[in-house]
Design a protein around this motif. Structure first.
Motif, PDB file in Angstrom:
ATOM      1  N   ARG A 132      21.435  41.473  38.756  1.00  0.00           N
ATOM      2  CA  ARG A 132      22.418  40.866  39.649  1.00  0.00           C
ATOM      3  C   ARG A 132      23.199  39.832  38.861  1.00  0.00           C
ATOM      4  O   ARG A 132      22.782  39.411  37.806  1.00  0.00           O
ATOM      5  CB  ARG A 132      21.721  40.193  40.835  1.00  0.00           C
ATOM      6  N   GLN A 133      24.316  39.410  39.450  1.00  0.00           N
ATOM      7  CA  GLN A 133      25.159  38.420  38.789  1.00  0.00           C
ATOM      8  C   GLN A 133      24.981  37.060  39.440  1.00  0.00           C
ATOM      9  O   GLN A 133      24.844  36.969  40.652  1.00  0.00           O
ATOM     10  CB  GLN A 133      26.625  38.832  38.885  1.00  0.00           C
ATOM     11  N   VAL A 134      24.986  36.044  38.606  1.00  0.00           N
ATOM     12  CA  VAL A 134      25.007  34.676  39.123  1.00  0.00           C
ATOM     13  C   VAL A 134      26.451  34.417  39.520  1.00  0.00           C
ATOM     14  O   VAL A 134      27.364  34.555  38.706  1.00  0.00           O
ATOM     15  CB  VAL A 134      24.555  33.654  38.051  1.00  0.00           C
ATOM     16  N   GLU A 135      26.655  34.079  40.795  1.00  0.00           N
ATOM     17  CA  GLU A 135      28.015  33.907  41.280  1.00  0.00           C
ATOM     18  C   GLU A 135      28.324  32.446  41.579  1.00  0.00           C
ATOM     19  O   GLU A 135      27.440  31.651  41.828  1.00  0.00           O
ATOM     20  CB  GLU A 135      28.224  34.736  42.555  1.00  0.00           C
ATOM     21  N   GLU A 136      29.606  32.147  41.532  1.00  0.00           N
ATOM     22  CA  GLU A 136      30.104  30.827  41.890  1.00  0.00           C
ATOM     23  C   GLU A 136      31.105  31.029  43.022  1.00  0.00           C
ATOM     24  O   GLU A 136      31.813  32.032  43.063  1.00  0.00           O
ATOM     25  CB  GLU A 136      30.802  30.223  40.664  1.00  0.00           C
ATOM     26  N   ILE A 137      31.140  30.085  43.948  1.00  0.00           N
ATOM     27  CA  ILE A 137      32.092  30.178  45.062  1.00  0.00           C
ATOM     28  C   ILE A 137      33.365  29.409  44.695  1.00  0.00           C
ATOM     29  O   ILE A 137      33.305  28.260  44.269  1.00  0.00           O
ATOM     30  CB  ILE A 137      31.494  29.583  46.359  1.00  0.00           C
ATOM     31  N   VAL A 138      34.497  30.078  44.837  1.00  0.00           N
ATOM     32  CA  VAL A 138      35.798  29.464  44.599  1.00  0.00           C
ATOM     33  C   VAL A 138      36.527  29.421  45.942  1.00  0.00           C
ATOM     34  O   VAL A 138      36.676  30.455  46.601  1.00  0.00           O
ATOM     35  CB  VAL A 138      36.627  30.279  43.571  1.00  0.00           C
ATOM     36  N   THR A 139      36.941  28.221  46.359  1.00  0.00           N
ATOM     37  CA  THR A 139      37.666  28.050  47.624  1.00  0.00           C
ATOM     38  C   THR A 139      39.115  27.704  47.305  1.00  0.00           C
ATOM     39  O   THR A 139      39.382  26.864  46.440  1.00  0.00           O
ATOM     40  CB  THR A 139      37.017  26.913  48.458  1.00  0.00           C
ATOM     41  N   ASP A 156      43.058  42.259  41.804  1.00  0.00           N
ATOM     42  CA  ASP A 156      43.000  42.365  40.347  1.00  0.00           C
ATOM     43  C   ASP A 156      41.644  41.917  39.785  1.00  0.00           C
ATOM     44  O   ASP A 156      41.055  42.601  38.958  1.00  0.00           O
ATOM     45  CB  ASP A 156      44.136  41.519  39.737  1.00  0.00           C
ATOM     46  N   MET A 157      41.132  40.775  40.251  1.00  0.00           N
ATOM     47  CA  MET A 157      39.888  40.220  39.682  1.00  0.00           C
ATOM     48  C   MET A 157      38.626  40.666  40.418  1.00  0.00           C
ATOM     49  O   MET A 157      37.527  40.519  39.922  1.00  0.00           O
ATOM     50  CB  MET A 157      39.964  38.690  39.635  1.00  0.00           C
ATOM     51  N   GLN A 158      38.773  41.180  41.621  1.00  0.00           N
ATOM     52  CA  GLN A 158      37.703  41.739  42.434  1.00  0.00           C
ATOM     53  C   GLN A 158      36.521  40.818  42.739  1.00  0.00           C
ATOM     54  O   GLN A 158      35.361  41.224  42.607  1.00  0.00           O
ATOM     55  CB  GLN A 158      37.204  43.045  41.808  1.00  0.00           C
ATOM     56  N   ALA A 181      34.824  32.597  36.932  1.00  0.00           N
ATOM     57  CA  ALA A 181      35.249  31.657  37.981  1.00  0.00           C
ATOM     58  C   ALA A 181      36.439  30.802  37.543  1.00  0.00           C
ATOM     59  O   ALA A 181      37.382  30.604  38.303  1.00  0.00           O
ATOM     60  CB  ALA A 181      34.079  30.773  38.399  1.00  0.00           C
ATOM     61  N   GLU A 182      36.406  30.296  36.328  1.00  0.00           N
ATOM     62  CA  GLU A 182      37.486  29.419  35.856  1.00  0.00           C
ATOM     63  C   GLU A 182      38.801  30.186  35.768  1.00  0.00           C
ATOM     64  O   GLU A 182      39.858  29.679  36.138  1.00  0.00           O
ATOM     65  CB  GLU A 182      37.114  28.794  34.503  1.00  0.00           C
TER      66      GLU A 182
END
Length: 195
Positions: A132-139, A156-158, A181-182
């Motif tokens: 699995r991927q470690v995800e970051e939340i972008v608001t 584009d970035m999905q 994320a960045e």
């Protein structure tokens, strides 16, 4: 820190016997202490007649949130061998519970260690592993007029859309792999300057 990790793909079960003692084991994918507490409460309730309900867990990609519990067995003969199986499989976000029904014959410390280790290994093997991927939340907040531009970046970035509100000011919450994320933040910020 890498942005991928190994966990189990389903709930696994294991069964091991030694000198009439029965060791029933389960491996669960968990993501919070609340989940762990609820599962342990269920096992204690369901197997109220068992002598021991031992467990170990590992939470989070940093591998700093973990615990091993012997539940009355001699120190380090149950929880540590269970945690050892989680660690040797390099798993994260996993709870392994082993319920012991005493068979009337003492196994000794080495016998207990082997029994708990084997039961845990069987449950983990039964569960199967997945990356699995470690995800970051972008608001991101934006005016409704920018909707098409924002959705082009999303397409584009999905990233995964985890929340969205549409009003005078819209907001979208996106989950994306940490390493990207960045870049997502920068592309969304760039839209603000293009409007």
């Amino acid at each position: 820190m890498t942005d991928e990790y190994l966990t189990i793909s389903s709930t696994g079960k294991g069964y091991y016997t030694e000198k009439r003692s029965k060791f029933l084991a389960w491996a669960h994918h968990v993501e919070s202490m609340e989940e762990i507490k609820a599962l342990l409460a269920d096992y204690r309730k369901q197997y109220y007649d068992a002598r021991h309900v031992c467990y170990a867990y590992m939470l989070g990609p940093e591998r700093t949130d973990f615990r091993a519990n012997d539940d009355g067995e001699p120190s380090s003969t149950a929880g540590k061998p269970i945690l050892g199986q989680i660690n040797s499989s390099e798993l994260i976000d996993v709870l392994v519970v082993v319920v012991r029904y005493y068979g009337g014959v003492n196994l000794g410390t080495s016998g207990l260690i082997v029994a708990y280790r084997e039961a845990a290994a069987l449950a983990i093997a039964d569960a199967g592993k997945e990356k699995r991927q470690v995800e970051e939340i972008v608001t991101y907040d934006f005016p409704y007029t920018m909707m098409n531009s924002v959705m082009r970046v999303v397409k584009d970035m999905q990233p995964r859309i985890v929340g969205q509100t549409y009003d005078n000011t819209c907001q979208i919450r996106l989950a994306i792999r940490c390493s990207e994320a960045e870049q997502l933040r920068q592309r969304l910020q760039k839209l603000s300057f293009e409007e």
